[in-house]
Design an enzyme around this catalytic site. Structure first.
Site, PDB file in Angstrom:
ATOM      1  NE  ARG A 212       1.460   7.646  -3.533  1.00  0.00           N
ATOM      2  CZ  ARG A 212       0.586   6.955  -4.263  1.00  0.00           C
ATOM      3  NH1 ARG A 212      -0.666   6.822  -3.836  1.00  0.00           N
ATOM      4  NH2 ARG A 212       0.952   6.405  -5.404  1.00  0.00           N
TER       5      ARG A 212
ATOM      6  CE1 TYR B 201       7.384   1.202  -2.596  1.00  0.00           C
ATOM      7  CE2 TYR B 201       8.096   3.346  -3.383  1.00  0.00           C
ATOM      8  CZ  TYR B 201       7.570   2.555  -2.387  1.00  0.00           C
ATOM      9  OH  TYR B 201       7.238   3.108  -1.179  1.00  0.00           O
TER      10      TYR B 201
END
Length: 283
Positions: free
Chosen positions: A139, A257
């Protein structure tokens, strides 16, 4: 109540932020523009003891006939605008923004060739940031907080959401890239620093989107994380392993995802199920 001009100026500043810093597409920015305009037109907005009160119920009644996905997109845009206002030191209370259940959608992964093209045109800092996002599935917040001491020869200790830690494999050539970059731009603690201070998420995000803009692409850091997961799954990695590498609390999140294509699912099925093999194959 703040003047209409003040709110419109805040809206324009927010849209420029989405374009220049977040790297959103022109179509997405247009949808945000329209959603915020609808809020300014139909929501109840007033000041109450230096708090900007925004009641969305009049707007919700007006857009109620729309599809749930469309309503959810409008509410999401408005919430993002309110978050931006708060980042500008404005106290805002938002009412009537309850979520609408809608199927989850995914950002499109970036092709490997496009990433390589961008890397060839990027400066050393952008090259390293893009490479680490793409090869480690980080991230942007995790990349920002990555310390030099977190990196060993083959592994990297990553601090994810809720301060949860995980170890992510790190290719030898990526470790070498970090070492080379550190010689060019020495840092005190964090991999990415400027003037002795940790580089912010927005600065890293802007640098990455700018690198892709040089080759005519609109790409966000999260798309590189998605590309990482997609490449692993499409090349046979177990979903349980990918889930752990991404730092997901639940494997169900990874299943949403990283959707495999039907052709690949069929290929895995034909290779894995015993009844899909002829008797000769088992001999």
């Amino acid at each position: 109540m703040p003047s209409e001009n003040e709110l419109h100026r805040a809206k324009e500043a927010f849209l420029k932020y989405l374009d220049g810093i977040r790297g959103y597409s022109s179509l997405t920015i247009r949808s945000y523009h329209d959603a915020i305009d609808e809020m300014l037109l139909y929501a109840e907005i007033h000041d109450e003891a230096d708090i900007l009160m925004i009641n969305l119920m009049p707007l919700r009644l007006r857009i109620a006939p729309l599809k749930s996905k469309t309503i959810a997109a409008k509410l999401s845009a408005i919430r993002s605008f309110v978050k931006y206002l708060r980042s500008q030191k404005k106290t805002v209370e938002l009412r009537g923004d309850e979520s609408v259940k809608t199927p989850k959608t995914l950002p499109k992964p970036v092709s490997h060739d496009h990433i390589i093209h961008a890397l060839q045109c990027a400066d050393p800092m952008a090259q390293l940031a893009i490479t680490m996002l793409y090869t480690m599935g980080l991230r942007i917040s995790e990349l920002t907080n990555l310390r030099v001491d977190d990196i060993s020869h083959e592994w990297c200790r990553v601090r994810g959401k809720g301060d949860k830690e995980r170890d992510v494999p790190m290719l030898g050539n990526i470790t070498t890239m970090v070492q080379t970059y550190q010689r060019i731009s020495p840092s005190k603690a964090y991999v990415f620093e400027a003037k002795g201070e940790k580089l912010s998420e927005n600065s890293l995000r802007y640098m990455i989107t700018k690198a892709f803009a040089k080759v005519g692409l609109k790409v966000t850091p999260h798309q590189l994380r998605h590309s990482y997961a997609t490449e692993l799954l499409n090349n046979g990695a177990r979903i349980a392993d990918v889930s752990e590498l991404l730092g997901h609390a639940s494997m169900a999140t990874t299943q949403i995802y990283t959707k495999l294509g039907n052709a690949l699912k069929m290929d895995h099925y034909l290779k894995s199920h015993p009844l899909c093999h002829s008797p000769e194959d088992s001999q």
